[in-house]
Design a protein around this motif. Structure first.
Motif, PDB file in Angstrom:
ATOM      1  N   MET A   1     -40.244 -69.343   9.962  1.00 38.75           N
ATOM      2  CA  MET A   1     -40.796 -69.127   8.627  1.00 38.75           C
ATOM      3  C   MET A   1     -39.738 -69.389   7.548  1.00 38.75           C
ATOM      4  N   THR A   2     -38.490 -69.038   7.850  1.00 37.41           N
ATOM      5  CA  THR A   2     -37.414 -69.229   6.872  1.00 37.41           C
ATOM      6  C   THR A   2     -37.255 -70.702   6.521  1.00 37.41           C
ATOM      7  N   ASP A   3     -37.358 -71.564   7.533  1.00 34.98           N
ATOM      8  CA  ASP A   3     -37.257 -72.999   7.289  1.00 34.98           C
ATOM      9  C   ASP A   3     -38.399 -73.480   6.402  1.00 34.98           C
ATOM     10  N   ALA A   4     -39.604 -72.953   6.633  1.00 35.10           N
ATOM     11  CA  ALA A   4     -40.761 -73.352   5.819  1.00 35.10           C
ATOM     12  C   ALA A   4     -40.564 -72.949   4.359  1.00 35.10           C
ATOM     13  N   VAL A   5     -40.044 -71.755   4.137  1.00 31.79           N
ATOM     14  CA  VAL A   5     -39.805 -71.309   2.759  1.00 31.79           C
ATOM     15  C   VAL A   5     -38.782 -72.209   2.076  1.00 31.79           C
ATOM     16  N   ALA A   6     -37.738 -72.578   2.800  1.00 22.80           N
ATOM     17  CA  ALA A   6     -36.725 -73.477   2.233  1.00 22.80           C
ATOM     18  C   ALA A   6     -37.338 -74.829   1.889  1.00 22.80           C
ATOM     19  N   ARG A   7     -38.218 -75.329   2.749  1.00 26.34           N
ATOM     20  CA  ARG A   7     -38.876 -76.613   2.480  1.00 26.34           C
ATOM     21  C   ARG A   7     -39.812 -76.514   1.270  1.00 26.34           C
ATOM     22  N   ILE A   8     -40.457 -75.374   1.119  1.00 31.38           N
ATOM     23  CA  ILE A   8     -41.331 -75.181  -0.043  1.00 31.38           C
ATOM     24  C   ILE A   8     -40.512 -75.182  -1.329  1.00 31.38           C
ATOM     25  N   HIS A   9     -39.410 -74.467  -1.330  1.00 31.42           N
ATOM     26  CA  HIS A   9     -38.545 -74.457  -2.515  1.00 31.42           C
ATOM     27  C   HIS A   9     -38.022 -75.865  -2.814  1.00 31.42           C
ATOM     28  N   ALA A  10     -37.673 -76.613  -1.769  1.00 33.83           N
ATOM     29  CA  ALA A  10     -37.183 -77.976  -1.964  1.00 33.83           C
ATOM     30  C   ALA A  10     -38.287 -78.870  -2.532  1.00 33.83           C
ATOM     31  N   ALA A  11     -39.518 -78.688  -2.079  1.00 37.09           N
ATOM     32  CA  ALA A  11     -40.636 -79.473  -2.605  1.00 37.09           C
ATOM     33  C   ALA A  11     -40.865 -79.177  -4.079  1.00 37.09           C
ATOM     34  N   PHE A  12     -40.793 -77.904  -4.448  1.00 40.47           N
ATOM     35  CA  PHE A  12     -40.941 -77.539  -5.860  1.00 40.47           C
ATOM     36  C   PHE A  12     -39.828 -78.196  -6.693  1.00 40.47           C
ATOM     37  N   ALA A  13     -38.606 -78.132  -6.196  1.00 45.28           N
ATOM     38  CA  ALA A  13     -37.474 -78.712  -6.933  1.00 45.28           C
ATOM     39  C   ALA A  13     -37.641 -80.219  -7.088  1.00 45.28           C
TER      40      ALA A  13
END
Length: 296
Positions: A1-13
Motif C-alpha cells: 500500500m505504501t508504494d501505491a500511495v507514493a505513486r499516487i503522490h507522484a501522479a499528482f505532482a
C-alpha cells in the motif's frame, strides 16, 4: 500500500496538482488514503449529499419523487447544462430533476431540489451517516454568486488572474460547501450497501449516478467494457473533483474520492482531469491486489 500511495503522490505532482484521495473496498473495509482527512471544497460533488437527502425524505414519505416543479427562465440558477441552459418554461418531477442534477450537473435542477428539501435536511442526513467533516453552507447559486462577487467588476476575465482566484470564498473549505475524501467514500459505501436509504431508494440513487455523462475523469482510469463506474464530478476555477464507485465483474466494489487543485487558471485542465482516473486506478489496483493476497 505504501508504494501505491507514493505513486499516487507522484501522479499528482506530474499533473501539476495538489491532490487528496481516499479509496475504500466497500465490502471488506480495506482502504487507502493520500491526504484523506484534509478538508476540501466539494463544488458540485455536494449534489450527491443532496441526492441522498432527497431519497431519504422520500423513503420516509415526507415527499413524493413524482411531484412536479415548475421552472421558469429568469428564475433559474445559472449553468451550462440541463434546465439551467434551457430557454423555455418546463415542468419536471423531483426524480427527473435529480437525474439532471447528477447526470449533467445541472445547477438549476439542484437548487430547485434544494429549495424543496432544505439545506438543514442535507446537513442532517450527512450527520446521521457519520460524515462529521461534511457541511453544506449555501446553495449552488449562492456559491456561484460569491465567485462573481469576489471576481469583481471584470467578471469571468478576472478569473485568469491567480491573485483573484486566491481570494475566492468558493475555494476556501472554511467558507463554502466542504467535506473530506474519507467522508465521501463513507457516504458512497452507505449508498452502495443500502445503509443510507431503503434498498429501493438505494437502487434509484445508484442508477442515477451510473448515468453521469462525463468520461474524462474517474472513468478514464477504467477503460473496460465490463467495469462499471458511477460518479459525480465537481469543478470550480483551479479545482477538479470526482467521487464515485468502481464495480468489477468479479463483484469487487470500490468507492473512490479524488479532489485536486492546481495553480493554473485555465478553464480547461486536461492533466488535472486525467490524473483523477490515474490516481483512482492506482488505488483500486492496490486494494484488489491486497484482497487477492488475502484470499490465497
Amino acid at each position: 500500500m505504501t508504494d501505491a500511495v507514493a505513486r499516487i503522490h507522484a501522479a499528482f505532482a506530474d499533473a501539476g496538482v495538489t491532490g487528496r484521495l481516499h479509496a475504500l473496498d466497500i465490502d471488506s473495509g480495506d482502504q487507502l488514503g493520500a491526504g484523506a482527512d484534509q478538508p476540501v471544497c466539494t463544488a458540485s460533488v455536494h449534489k450527491l449529499c443532496l441526492l441522498v437527502a432527497l431519497h431519504e425524505r422520500a423513503a420516509r414519505g415526507v415527499l413524493d419523487l413524482a411531484e412536479q416543479l415548475e421552472t421558469v427562465p429568469g428564475e433559474r440558477t445559472a449553468g451550462p447544462t440541463g434546465v439551467a441552459a434551457m430557454l423555455d418554461a418546463a415542468r419536471l418531477s423531483l426524480r427527473d430533476l435529480a437525474y439532471l442534477m447528477m447526470a449533467v450537473s445541472d445547477n438549476a435542477a439542484a437548487d430547485l431540489l434544494l429549495r424543496r428539501v432544505g439545506l438543514d435536511a442535507v446537513n442532517a442526513t450527512t450527520a446521521r451517516l457519520g460524515l462529521t467533516r461534511t457541511r453544506a453552507v449555501h446553495s449552488f447559486g449562492d456559491m456561484l454568486a460569491t465567485v462573481k462577487e469576489d471576481a469583481g467588476p471584470d467578471g469571468a476575465r478576472a478569473l485568469a488572474d491567480p491573485r483573484v482566484v486566491s481570494r475566492l470564498r468558493a475555494l476556501d473549505p472554511a467558507r463554502t460547501n466542504r467535506s473530506t475524501p474519507r467522508d465521501m467514500t463513507r457516504l458512497l459505501g452507505a449508498v452502495w450497501r443500502d445503509e443510507a436509504c431503503t434498498p429501493e431508494h438505494g437502487a434509484a440513487m445508484r442508477r442515477i449516478m451510473g448515468l453521469q455523462v462525463w468520461p474524462h475523469r474517474l472513468a478514464s482510469g477504467f477503460p473496460f467494457d465490463d467495469v462499471h463506474v458511477a460518479g459525480k464530478t465537481g469543478s470550480l476555477p483551479t479545482l477538479r473533483n470526482e467521487v464515485g464507485v468502481v464495480e468489477y465483474p468479479d463483484g469487487g466494489r470500490y468507492a473512490v474520492a479524488v479532489f485536486t487543485r492546481t495553480a493554473h487558471t485555465a478553464a480547461t485542465l486536461p492533466a488535472a482531469d486525467a490524473v483523477i482516473g490515474t490516481a483512482a486506478r492506482i488505488a483500486v489496483d492496490a486494494l484488489r491486489a491486497k484482497a487477492f493476497r488475502s484470499s490465497r
